[in-house]
Design a protein around this motif. Structure first.
Motif, PDB file in Angstrom:
ATOM      1  N   LEU A   1      -6.693   5.433  -4.763  1.00 49.86           N
ATOM      2  CA  LEU A   1      -6.968   6.743  -5.357  1.00 49.86           C
ATOM      3  C   LEU A   1      -8.298   7.284  -4.846  1.00 49.86           C
ATOM      4  O   LEU A   1      -8.412   8.465  -4.497  1.00 49.86           O
ATOM      5  CB  LEU A   1      -6.984   6.633  -6.885  1.00 49.86           C
ATOM      6  CG  LEU A   1      -7.312   7.916  -7.660  1.00 49.86           C
ATOM      7  CD1 LEU A   1      -6.355   9.043  -7.299  1.00 49.86           C
ATOM      8  CD2 LEU A   1      -7.266   7.648  -9.171  1.00 49.86           C
ATOM      9  N   LEU A   2      -9.314   6.432  -4.772  1.00 50.56           N
ATOM     10  CA  LEU A   2     -10.622   6.859  -4.264  1.00 50.56           C
ATOM     11  C   LEU A   2     -10.542   7.251  -2.789  1.00 50.56           C
ATOM     12  O   LEU A   2     -11.285   8.128  -2.330  1.00 50.56           O
ATOM     13  CB  LEU A   2     -11.644   5.734  -4.449  1.00 50.56           C
ATOM     14  CG  LEU A   2     -12.052   5.415  -5.892  1.00 50.56           C
ATOM     15  CD1 LEU A   2     -12.854   4.120  -5.940  1.00 50.56           C
ATOM     16  CD2 LEU A   2     -12.852   6.564  -6.495  1.00 50.56           C
TER      17      LEU A   2
ATOM     18  N   VAL B   1      -3.165   9.450 -17.598  1.00 54.22           N
ATOM     19  CA  VAL B   1      -2.350   8.879 -16.532  1.00 54.22           C
ATOM     20  C   VAL B   1      -2.453   7.359 -16.606  1.00 54.22           C
ATOM     21  O   VAL B   1      -3.555   6.814 -16.639  1.00 54.22           O
ATOM     22  CB  VAL B   1      -2.819   9.358 -15.136  1.00 54.22           C
ATOM     23  CG1 VAL B   1      -2.025   8.644 -14.040  1.00 54.22           C
ATOM     24  CG2 VAL B   1      -2.682  10.870 -15.002  1.00 54.22           C
ATOM     25  N   VAL B   2      -1.309   6.687 -16.650  1.00 53.58           N
ATOM     26  CA  VAL B   2      -1.267   5.228 -16.562  1.00 53.58           C
ATOM     27  C   VAL B   2      -0.496   4.874 -15.300  1.00 53.58           C
ATOM     28  O   VAL B   2       0.669   5.269 -15.139  1.00 53.58           O
ATOM     29  CB  VAL B   2      -0.609   4.587 -17.800  1.00 53.58           C
ATOM     30  CG1 VAL B   2      -0.598   3.073 -17.656  1.00 53.58           C
ATOM     31  CG2 VAL B   2      -1.336   4.994 -19.074  1.00 53.58           C
ATOM     32  N   ILE B   3      -1.146   4.156 -14.399  1.00 48.03           N
ATOM     33  CA  ILE B   3      -0.535   3.802 -13.120  1.00 48.03           C
ATOM     34  C   ILE B   3      -0.561   2.292 -12.946  1.00 48.03           C
ATOM     35  O   ILE B   3      -1.324   1.596 -13.606  1.00 48.03           O
ATOM     36  CB  ILE B   3      -1.286   4.450 -11.932  1.00 48.03           C
ATOM     37  CG1 ILE B   3      -2.794   4.120 -12.004  1.00 48.03           C
ATOM     38  CG2 ILE B   3      -1.043   5.935 -11.871  1.00 48.03           C
ATOM     39  CD1 ILE B   3      -3.610   4.607 -10.829  1.00 48.03           C
ATOM     40  N   GLY B   4       0.281   1.772 -12.044  1.00 51.10           N
ATOM     41  CA  GLY B   4       0.160   0.358 -11.736  1.00 51.10           C
ATOM     42  C   GLY B   4       1.481  -0.335 -11.502  1.00 51.10           C
ATOM     43  O   GLY B   4       2.553   0.276 -11.453  1.00 51.10           O
TER      44      GLY B   4
ATOM     45  N   GLY C   1      -7.276  -4.398  -7.728  1.00 48.18           N
ATOM     46  CA  GLY C   1      -7.822  -3.040  -7.760  1.00 48.18           C
ATOM     47  C   GLY C   1      -7.216  -2.052  -6.794  1.00 48.18           C
ATOM     48  O   GLY C   1      -7.768  -0.975  -6.566  1.00 48.18           O
ATOM     49  N   THR C   2      -6.039  -2.381  -6.238  1.00 44.66           N
ATOM     50  CA  THR C   2      -5.488  -1.565  -5.153  1.00 44.66           C
ATOM     51  C   THR C   2      -5.219  -0.120  -5.554  1.00 44.66           C
ATOM     52  O   THR C   2      -5.479   0.805  -4.775  1.00 44.66           O
ATOM     53  CB  THR C   2      -4.185  -2.199  -4.622  1.00 44.66           C
ATOM     54  OG1 THR C   2      -4.444  -3.562  -4.271  1.00 44.66           O
ATOM     55  CG2 THR C   2      -3.671  -1.462  -3.407  1.00 44.66           C
TER      56      THR C   2
ATOM     57  N   ILE D   1       0.824  -1.214   0.000  1.00 42.73           N
ATOM     58  CA  ILE D   1       0.000   0.000   0.000  1.00 42.73           C
ATOM     59  C   ILE D   1       0.858   1.263   0.000  1.00 42.73           C
ATOM     60  O   ILE D   1       0.537   2.248  -0.664  1.00 42.73           O
ATOM     61  CB  ILE D   1      -0.942   0.010   1.231  1.00 42.73           C
ATOM     62  CG1 ILE D   1      -1.963  -1.134   1.134  1.00 42.73           C
ATOM     63  CG2 ILE D   1      -1.657   1.353   1.357  1.00 42.73           C
ATOM     64  CD1 ILE D   1      -2.923  -1.013  -0.017  1.00 42.73           C
ATOM     65  N   GLU D   2       1.979   1.230   0.751  1.00 47.94           N
ATOM     66  CA  GLU D   2       2.825   2.424   0.848  1.00 47.94           C
ATOM     67  C   GLU D   2       3.370   2.832  -0.518  1.00 47.94           C
ATOM     68  O   GLU D   2       3.496   4.027  -0.819  1.00 47.94           O
ATOM     69  CB  GLU D   2       3.990   2.167   1.819  1.00 47.94           C
ATOM     70  CG  GLU D   2       3.568   1.954   3.264  1.00 47.94           C
ATOM     71  CD  GLU D   2       3.143   0.527   3.571  1.00 47.94           C
ATOM     72  OE1 GLU D   2       2.898   0.235   4.759  1.00 47.94           O
ATOM     73  OE2 GLU D   2       3.060  -0.306   2.639  1.00 47.94           O
ATOM     74  N   ILE D   3       3.709   1.833  -1.351  1.00 45.69           N
ATOM     75  CA  ILE D   3       4.222   2.125  -2.694  1.00 45.69           C
ATOM     76  C   ILE D   3       3.105   2.693  -3.570  1.00 45.69           C
ATOM     77  O   ILE D   3       3.310   3.641  -4.336  1.00 45.69           O
ATOM     78  CB  ILE D   3       4.833   0.856  -3.325  1.00 45.69           C
ATOM     79  CG1 ILE D   3       6.085   0.440  -2.550  1.00 45.69           C
ATOM     80  CG2 ILE D   3       5.166   1.093  -4.797  1.00 45.69           C
ATOM     81  CD1 ILE D   3       6.721  -0.840  -3.033  1.00 45.69           C
ATOM     82  N   VAL D   4       1.918   2.115  -3.453  1.00 42.76           N
ATOM     83  CA  VAL D   4       0.763   2.611  -4.214  1.00 42.76           C
ATOM     84  C   VAL D   4       0.514   4.077  -3.882  1.00 42.76           C
ATOM     85  O   VAL D   4       0.361   4.922  -4.779  1.00 42.76           O
ATOM     86  CB  VAL D   4      -0.492   1.773  -3.904  1.00 42.76           C
ATOM     87  CG1 VAL D   4      -1.720   2.356  -4.606  1.00 42.76           C
ATOM     88  CG2 VAL D   4      -0.290   0.321  -4.332  1.00 42.76           C
TER      89      VAL D   4
END
Length: 245
Positions: free
Chosen positions: A65-66, A156-159, A59-60, A22-25
């Motif tokens: 983000l939400l 934006v492309v994230i992941g 879906g993390t 989670i911290e990296i996300v």
């Protein structure tokens, strides 16, 4: 990650399934916000800033983000319904991601429970392959989502990209899928600029993800992926470094 490795070891190896702390996300999401402001004078909450997680897993990235507060309350419904996108190829993970994202939005926004129409069951790399057949007969609703996403101006492309360079032995019978169009782009960019003799690693799904995402945002957007450090000084990645710079 442990569940998938034990339940589906061959699929995990083939698809390069890796899950993300989670911290990296959170670090990546906040970094995107900084870059959008500094480079484009906008932010992730603005109308028209479409966000895609092309390898969403459970879906993390979209969930965080939400939850992050980066999306203004007045923009949340528009963002959720029209400007957030996620792809997943593993059916079980797809269902988990959809439920996670929907439940998170419901918890943050309240009101009537709303399905997340931005998630697509698809092979992200296959979406823009030349001659890729659609799925109008088998998955009509899913195909509509594919077409809608392909029309969206992704900014934006994230992941966390998949990590898989291919089977260890021909005896594994577990080869990665080939993508002629995408691999052609790698040949004319990363490989063409490389002085390395062995260029097999340039077709790792991890490097494919950078090529795909860079092409997807075009000349105006942000690609924010989890990365390892091997490309920084690897001889085989000299062409990749030139392209990034």
């Amino acid at each position: 990650e442990k569940f998938f490795k034990n339940a589906f070891p061959r699929m995990t190896d083939k698809l390069g399934i890796v899950y993300t702390p989670i911290e990296i996300v959170d670090y990546i999401l906040n970094s995107v916000q900084v870059v959008l402001k500094e480079a484009f004078g906008s932010d992730i909450s603005d109308e028209g800033i479409h966000v895609l997680d092309p390898f969403t897993g459970t879906g993390t990235f979209i969930v965080r983000l939400l939850q992050s507060g980066l999306i203004r309350p007045m923009d949340l419904e528009r963002k959720y319904k029209h400007e957030l996108h996620a792809n997943e190829i593993v059916l079980l993970a797809y269902y988990i991601a959809a439920i996670n994202i929907e439940a998170t939005y419901h918890g943050v926004y309240g009101g009537r429970y709303q399905p997340f129409d931005g998630i697509v069951l698809t092979d992200t790399f296959q979406m823009f392959e030349d001659g890729d057949p659609d799925d109008k007969l088998i998955f009509p609703v899913n195909n509509e989502r594919v077409e809608a996403q392909k029309r969206a101006p992704i900014r934006v492309v994230i992941g966390n990209p998949p990590y898989s360079v291919g089977q260890g032995s021909e005896n594994d019978s577990n080869k990665n899928v080939e993508y002629p169009t995408l691999d052609g782009r790698i040949r004319e960019t990363y490989a063409a600029s490389s002085n390395a003799g062995l260029k097999r690693n340039l077709y790792d799904s991890y490097i494919r993800a950078f090529r795909w995402a860079s092409d997807r945002v075009g000349d105006q957007g942000v690609v924010a992926f989890v990365t390892n450090g091997s490309w920084l000084d690897s001889g085989a990645m000299d062409g990749f470094r030139k392209a990034l710079s």
